[in-house]
Each structure stands twice: as structure tokens, then as C-alpha cells.
Scaffold this motif. Structure first.
Motif, PDB file in Angstrom:
ATOM      1  N   SER A   9      -5.613   1.605   4.697  1.00  0.00           N
ATOM      2  CA  SER A   9      -6.982   1.775   4.191  1.00  0.00           C
ATOM      3  C   SER A   9      -7.651   0.464   3.814  1.00  0.00           C
ATOM      4  O   SER A   9      -8.815   0.450   3.390  1.00  0.00           O
ATOM      5  CB  SER A   9      -6.969   2.707   2.972  1.00  0.00           C
ATOM      6  N   GLU A  32      -6.920   5.196   8.071  1.00  0.00           N
ATOM      7  CA  GLU A  32      -6.713   5.713   6.722  1.00  0.00           C
ATOM      8  C   GLU A  32      -5.747   6.890   6.734  1.00  0.00           C
ATOM      9  O   GLU A  32      -4.962   7.079   5.801  1.00  0.00           O
ATOM     10  CB  GLU A  32      -8.045   6.121   6.095  1.00  0.00           C
ATOM     11  N   ASN A  33      -5.796   7.665   7.800  1.00  0.00           N
ATOM     12  CA  ASN A  33      -4.855   8.777   7.929  1.00  0.00           C
ATOM     13  C   ASN A  33      -3.416   8.307   8.093  1.00  0.00           C
ATOM     14  O   ASN A  33      -2.469   9.086   7.928  1.00  0.00           O
ATOM     15  CB  ASN A  33      -5.251   9.663   9.123  1.00  0.00           C
ATOM     16  N   GLU A  34      -3.255   7.018   8.426  1.00  0.00           N
ATOM     17  CA  GLU A  34      -1.917   6.433   8.558  1.00  0.00           C
ATOM     18  C   GLU A  34      -1.597   5.533   7.364  1.00  0.00           C
ATOM     19  O   GLU A  34      -0.733   4.658   7.449  1.00  0.00           O
ATOM     20  CB  GLU A  34      -1.823   5.628   9.858  1.00  0.00           C
ATOM     21  N   ASN A  35      -2.316   5.743   6.261  1.00  0.00           N
ATOM     22  CA  ASN A  35      -2.121   4.942   5.039  1.00  0.00           C
ATOM     23  C   ASN A  35      -2.441   3.470   5.246  1.00  0.00           C
ATOM     24  O   ASN A  35      -1.879   2.595   4.591  1.00  0.00           O
ATOM     25  CB  ASN A  35      -0.688   5.087   4.510  1.00  0.00           C
ATOM     26  N   LEU A  90       4.036   0.147  10.085  1.00  0.00           N
ATOM     27  CA  LEU A  90       2.583   0.263   9.942  1.00  0.00           C
ATOM     28  C   LEU A  90       1.865  -0.361  11.135  1.00  0.00           C
ATOM     29  O   LEU A  90       0.870   0.177  11.635  1.00  0.00           O
ATOM     30  CB  LEU A  90       2.125  -0.417   8.648  1.00  0.00           C
ATOM     31  N   ASP A 128       0.816  -1.216   0.000  1.00  0.00           N
ATOM     32  CA  ASP A 128       0.000   0.000   0.000  1.00  0.00           C
ATOM     33  C   ASP A 128       0.852   1.270   0.000  1.00  0.00           C
ATOM     34  O   ASP A 128       0.399   2.329  -0.437  1.00  0.00           O
ATOM     35  CB  ASP A 128      -0.941   0.004   1.216  1.00  0.00           C
ATOM     36  N   THR A 129       2.057   1.171   0.528  1.00  0.00           N
ATOM     37  CA  THR A 129       2.959   2.339   0.539  1.00  0.00           C
ATOM     38  C   THR A 129       4.093   2.178  -0.473  1.00  0.00           C
ATOM     39  O   THR A 129       5.100   2.879  -0.397  1.00  0.00           O
ATOM     40  CB  THR A 129       3.556   2.537   1.954  1.00  0.00           C
ATOM     41  N   LYS A 155     -14.008   9.007   2.696  1.00  0.00           N
ATOM     42  CA  LYS A 155     -12.738   9.486   3.231  1.00  0.00           C
ATOM     43  C   LYS A 155     -12.995  10.751   4.039  1.00  0.00           C
ATOM     44  O   LYS A 155     -13.091  11.840   3.512  1.00  0.00           O
ATOM     45  CB  LYS A 155     -11.753   9.761   2.099  1.00  0.00           C
ATOM     46  N   THR A 176       7.120   2.015   3.526  1.00  0.00           N
ATOM     47  CA  THR A 176       6.922   1.833   4.971  1.00  0.00           C
ATOM     48  C   THR A 176       6.838   0.346   5.268  1.00  0.00           C
ATOM     49  O   THR A 176       6.078  -0.376   4.616  1.00  0.00           O
ATOM     50  CB  THR A 176       5.636   2.527   5.454  1.00  0.00           C
TER      51      THR A 176
END
Length: 233
Positions: A131, A126-129, A64, A54-55, A204, A59
Motif C-alpha cells: 500500500s 493494496e490487495n496484496e498488502n 512481495l 508493512d507485513t 480503499k 512476508t
């Protein structure tokens, strides 16, 4: 010994036939009744997948995971009771990409007790990627007590049905000769996070605005049905 066994089986068959004959020979009215209700789920299971994919590998899973734990703690989640690792047999799932690059991922199951907290978790992660969050299922914690209550209501309804059927004939019903119940298993909502209805906001949502979100979960329908035979006096 063999003759004794045959005699016992014969007597049992005779008794069963006699009991059935007595049952059939009695005048009775047969009826059924069904009752149902809707309940708000109070056990919501979310699947959380944290993945380096996802990143784009920027990361690590460990980073995560640390962010996820911190966010859940800040929301007030009891990690020891509400969070569990889904894939215990193999801690890490692996994604094989070009040039044999391996990106790690972990899958968790999170239990929350209301829709508002579920959305809060989704927004914060979601704010921390993070999702990739799915709504696994919903449950009602007092389902067994509710089923017993609905069965009682259903048999009373069946009795009223029997009374209404015999009253025009100027007859009365007596004791119940036979009662059976049909347990219609309910199905908890399962699927994607879209199962949560967020009204007035996009999916979102900024963390600063989720306090005012008006959310609903699909209610669970619980239904019980009984069949009964009452003696006609």
C-alpha cells in the motif's frame, strides 16, 4: 598583434553602438502577449515501496516483489519498459528495529499512461498488502510540440495588440524589429496518491469495483509569453 586585436574590439563596439542607435531611432510599438492551455497528463509516475515492515516481517521482500510483478503483468504493464528500480546503488534499504532486527525494502518507479490504470495498480497492489504507493509526478509527452504551437499563437496575438494600438492613430505596423519568448516551465503534479481524485469511492476500493471508478488527474497548465517590437510605418 596586440594593436590589431584592439582595433577589432574597437570596430565591434562601434558597430554595436551604431546598430543600437539605428534601432532606437526607428519608431516602433512594443507589446507582449501570453497564451495558455490545459492538457491531460499522459505520463504518470508512481513510486512503489515494498517492505517487510508493512507485513511485520511475515512476508519477505522477495515474496512481495513476486506478487507485485504478477499483479502488474495481469494489468498489462510492460515491466521492461515501465518498471525500474529506484535504488540501484544499494538493492535493499534496511530498517533497524528492536533487537537489531533488519527488515528489507525495495523502491520502484512505475510509469503508466492514464489515471484509470494508476488507480487500478494502486487497488491491485493494496490487495496484496503493498500500500506504500506515492504519486511522484505527471508529465505531458508532447509538451515541446505544444510549446511551439503556443509561441505561434502568442506572437500572432502580440501583432494584433500592436495593430489595435496603432489603428486609432491611423498608422500601420511594419516588420518585427525584435522578438523574444519567455518559457514558463510547467510543474507536473507531485505528491501522494491523494493527487488522484477518486469520486464516489473511498481510497480503499475493492478490485471488483474499480472498473466503474470516475477518476481525474489535475490538468497541467502550459503557458507561453512573447515580447515584440514592431516598426511603425
Amino acid at each position: 598583434m596586440k594593436n590589431t586585436l584592439l582595433l577589432i574590439l574597437f570596430l565591434l563596439a562601434v558597430n554595436k553602438t551604431f546598430a543600437q542607435k539605428n534601432y532606437i531611432d526607428q519608431p516602433f510599438v512594443e507589446t507582449s502577449a501570453k497564451v495558455d492551455t490545459l492538457v491531460i497528463p499522459d505520463r504518470i509516475y508512481l513510486t512503489i515501496i515494498i517492505s517487510e515492515k508493512d507485513t511485520k516481517g511475515k512476508t519477505s521482500v522477495e515474496e512481495l516483489e513476486s506478487k507485485m510483478v504478477n499483479k502488474l503483468n495481469s494489468i498489462g504493464i510492460n515491466l521492461s519498459k515501465q518498471l525500474s528500480l529506484n535504488d540501484l546503488s544499494s538493492n535493499f534499504k534496511k530498517y533497524f528495529l528492536k533487537q537489531q532486527e533488519v527488515l528489507k525494502a525495495k523502491s520502484y518507479s512505475l510509469l503508466v499512461y492514464d489515471a484509470k490504470t494508476a488507480v487500478k495498480v494502486i487497488v491491485e497492489l493494496e490487495n496484496e498488502n503493498i500500500s506504500n504507493v506515492n504519486l511522484e509526478k505527471t508529465e505531458y509527452s508532447k509538451i515541446e510540440e505544444l510549446k511551439l504551437e503556443l509561441k505561434s499563437q502568442a506572437i500572432l496575438k502580440a501583432k494584433l495588440n500592436a495593430i489595435s494600438m496603432t489603428k486609432p492613430l491611423e498608422q500601420k505596423i511594419g516588420r518585427a524589429l525584435f522578438i523574444s519568448d519567455l518559457d514558463n516551465d510547467y510543474n507536473g503534479l507531485s505528491g501522494q496518491v491523494s493527487g488522484i481524485r477518486v469520486r464516489g469511492y473511498s481510497s480503499k476500493v475493492k478490485a471488483s469495483s474499480y472498473e466503474s471508478i470516475d477518476i481525474e488527474f489535475q490538468k497541467i497548465k502550459v503557458e507561453m509569453e512573447v515580447n515584440a517590437k514592431f516598426l511603425i510605418e
